[in-house]
Design a protein around this motif. Structure first.
Motif, PDB file in Angstrom:
ATOM      1  N   UNK A  41     -12.061 -19.460  14.494  1.00  0.00           N
ATOM      2  CA  UNK A  41     -11.442 -19.563  13.163  1.00  0.00           C
ATOM      3  C   UNK A  41     -11.531 -21.000  12.668  1.00  0.00           C
ATOM      4  N   UNK A  42     -11.736 -21.153  11.366  1.00  0.00           N
ATOM      5  CA  UNK A  42     -11.725 -22.471  10.736  1.00  0.00           C
ATOM      6  C   UNK A  42     -10.488 -22.526   9.845  1.00  0.00           C
ATOM      7  N   UNK A  43      -9.562 -23.435  10.181  1.00  0.00           N
ATOM      8  CA  UNK A  43      -8.272 -23.515   9.500  1.00  0.00           C
ATOM      9  C   UNK A  43      -8.055 -24.904   8.910  1.00  0.00           C
ATOM     10  N   UNK A  44      -7.208 -25.006   7.882  1.00  0.00           N
ATOM     11  CA  UNK A  44      -6.857 -26.327   7.335  1.00  0.00           C
ATOM     12  C   UNK A  44      -6.171 -27.185   8.397  1.00  0.00           C
ATOM     13  N   UNK A  45      -6.412 -28.489   8.370  1.00  0.00           N
ATOM     14  CA  UNK A  45      -5.860 -29.429   9.344  1.00  0.00           C
ATOM     15  C   UNK A  45      -4.890 -30.370   8.652  1.00  0.00           C
ATOM     16  N   UNK A  46      -3.678 -30.478   9.206  1.00  0.00           N
ATOM     17  CA  UNK A  46      -2.667 -31.416   8.728  1.00  0.00           C
ATOM     18  C   UNK A  46      -2.370 -32.380   9.863  1.00  0.00           C
ATOM     19  N   UNK A  47      -2.486 -33.688   9.596  1.00  0.00           N
ATOM     20  CA  UNK A  47      -2.245 -34.703  10.619  1.00  0.00           C
ATOM     21  C   UNK A  47      -0.808 -35.221  10.512  1.00  0.00           C
ATOM     22  N   UNK A  48      -0.122 -35.296  11.657  1.00  0.00           N
ATOM     23  CA  UNK A  48       1.259 -35.760  11.734  1.00  0.00           C
ATOM     24  C   UNK A  48       1.334 -37.030  12.567  1.00  0.00           C
ATOM     25  N   UNK A  49       2.258 -37.910  12.227  1.00  0.00           N
ATOM     26  CA  UNK A  49       2.494 -39.106  13.031  1.00  0.00           C
ATOM     27  C   UNK A  49       3.238 -38.767  14.312  1.00  0.00           C
ATOM     28  N   UNK A  50       4.163 -37.829  14.221  1.00  0.00           N
ATOM     29  CA  UNK A  50       4.938 -37.431  15.391  1.00  0.00           C
ATOM     30  C   UNK A  50       5.337 -35.967  15.258  1.00  0.00           C
ATOM     31  N   UNK A  51       5.514 -35.318  16.390  1.00  0.00           N
ATOM     32  CA  UNK A  51       5.942 -33.924  16.415  1.00  0.00           C
ATOM     33  C   UNK A  51       6.958 -33.773  17.543  1.00  0.00           C
ATOM     34  N   UNK A  52       7.349 -32.556  17.827  1.00  0.00           N
ATOM     35  CA  UNK A  52       8.321 -32.343  18.902  1.00  0.00           C
ATOM     36  C   UNK A  52       7.745 -32.710  20.266  1.00  0.00           C
ATOM     37  N   UNK A  53       6.434 -32.795  20.397  1.00  0.00           N
ATOM     38  CA  UNK A  53       5.809 -33.167  21.666  1.00  0.00           C
ATOM     39  C   UNK A  53       5.828 -34.676  21.905  1.00  0.00           C
ATOM     40  N   UNK A  54       6.026 -35.477  20.859  1.00  0.00           N
ATOM     41  CA  UNK A  54       5.983 -36.929  21.038  1.00  0.00           C
ATOM     42  C   UNK A  54       7.258 -37.635  20.585  1.00  0.00           C
ATOM     43  N   UNK A  55       8.154 -36.948  19.880  1.00  0.00           N
ATOM     44  CA  UNK A  55       9.373 -37.583  19.381  1.00  0.00           C
ATOM     45  C   UNK A  55      10.341 -37.832  20.539  1.00  0.00           C
ATOM     46  N   UNK A  56      10.920 -39.047  20.636  1.00  0.00           N
ATOM     47  CA  UNK A  56      11.815 -39.381  21.755  1.00  0.00           C
ATOM     48  C   UNK A  56      13.009 -38.449  21.895  1.00  0.00           C
ATOM     49  N   UNK A  57      13.531 -37.917  20.813  1.00  0.00           N
ATOM     50  CA  UNK A  57      14.683 -37.020  20.907  1.00  0.00           C
ATOM     51  C   UNK A  57      14.324 -35.751  21.674  1.00  0.00           C
ATOM     52  N   UNK A  58      13.147 -35.207  21.418  1.00  0.00           N
ATOM     53  CA  UNK A  58      12.745 -33.957  22.052  1.00  0.00           C
ATOM     54  C   UNK A  58      12.157 -34.160  23.438  1.00  0.00           C
ATOM     55  N   UNK A  59      11.608 -35.326  23.716  1.00  0.00           N
ATOM     56  CA  UNK A  59      11.005 -35.566  25.025  1.00  0.00           C
ATOM     57  C   UNK A  59      12.005 -36.099  26.037  1.00  0.00           C
ATOM     58  N   UNK A  60      13.194 -36.480  25.599  1.00  0.00           N
ATOM     59  CA  UNK A  60      14.218 -36.972  26.519  1.00  0.00           C
ATOM     60  C   UNK A  60      14.100 -38.448  26.831  1.00  0.00           C
ATOM     61  N   UNK A  61      13.293 -39.187  26.089  1.00  0.00           N
ATOM     62  CA  UNK A  61      13.122 -40.618  26.336  1.00  0.00           C
ATOM     63  C   UNK A  61      13.889 -41.465  25.338  1.00  0.00           C
ATOM     64  N   UNK A  62      14.798 -40.846  24.603  1.00  0.00           N
ATOM     65  CA  UNK A  62      15.581 -41.564  23.600  1.00  0.00           C
ATOM     66  C   UNK A  62      16.548 -42.524  24.282  1.00  0.00           C
ATOM     67  N   UNK A  63      16.677 -43.711  23.738  1.00  0.00           N
ATOM     68  CA  UNK A  63      17.567 -44.734  24.285  1.00  0.00           C
ATOM     69  C   UNK A  63      18.743 -44.936  23.344  1.00  0.00           C
ATOM     70  N   UNK A  64      19.895 -45.206  23.908  1.00  0.00           N
ATOM     71  CA  UNK A  64      21.084 -45.469  23.109  1.00  0.00           C
ATOM     72  C   UNK A  64      21.087 -46.929  22.691  1.00  0.00           C
ATOM     73  N   UNK A  65      21.179 -47.178  21.416  1.00  0.00           N
ATOM     74  CA  UNK A  65      21.146 -48.535  20.884  1.00  0.00           C
ATOM     75  C   UNK A  65      22.557 -49.093  20.727  1.00  0.00           C
ATOM     76  N   UNK A  66      23.542 -48.230  20.553  1.00  0.00           N
ATOM     77  CA  UNK A  66      24.910 -48.655  20.294  1.00  0.00           C
ATOM     78  C   UNK A  66      25.594 -49.068  21.597  1.00  0.00           C
ATOM     79  N   UNK A  67      25.466 -50.346  21.974  1.00  0.00           N
ATOM     80  CA  UNK A  67      26.054 -50.810  23.224  1.00  0.00           C
ATOM     81  C   UNK A  67      27.306 -51.659  22.995  1.00  0.00           C
ATOM     82  N   UNK A  68      27.670 -51.908  21.755  1.00  0.00           N
ATOM     83  CA  UNK A  68      28.850 -52.723  21.472  1.00  0.00           C
ATOM     84  C   UNK A  68      30.039 -51.901  20.999  1.00  0.00           C
ATOM     85  N   UNK A  69      29.913 -50.611  20.942  1.00  0.00           N
ATOM     86  CA  UNK A  69      31.007 -49.790  20.467  1.00  0.00           C
ATOM     87  C   UNK A  69      30.801 -49.383  19.028  1.00  0.00           C
TER      88      UNK A  69
END
Length: 86
Positions: A41-69
């Motif tokens: 099949x030949x389908x339209x292509x849409x390019x994304x900067x990030x998806x659920x496979x690379x976003x830190x929230x979904x991959x579990x690599x998100x870091x907490x920035x709020x360290x001062x309260x």
């Protein structure tokens, strides 16, 4: 259903540019680029900067920035030197 008011959904390939992950879903988005899939099949292509496979929230690599309260704690720390004189 009324005729002519519903969007035209079709299969579209979304490509995550950060890791090469691609997936097929139905969408109404327009694209000038196409890609040929393994099944022929030949389908339209849409390019994304990030998806659920690379976003830190979904991959579990998100870091907490709020360290001062929270906001109140930051305010107290900022104006602690002024203090209340009794």
């Amino acid at each position: 259903m009324k005729e002519g008011i519903h969007p035209n959904y079709r299969d579209v390939v979304f490509l995550d540019l950060s890791n090469g992950f691609q997936f097929v879903t139905r969408s109404t988005v327009n694209s000038k680029e196409t890609v040929k899939l393994e099944d022929g099949r030949e389908l339209p292509l849409i390019k994304l900067e990030t998806s659920s496979e690379s976003h830190p929230f979904y991959t579990g690599t998100q870091k907490s920035v709020d360290n001062l309260g929270g906001r109140v704690e930051k305010f107290r720390n900022k104006f602690a030197r002024l203090g209340l004189k009794k």
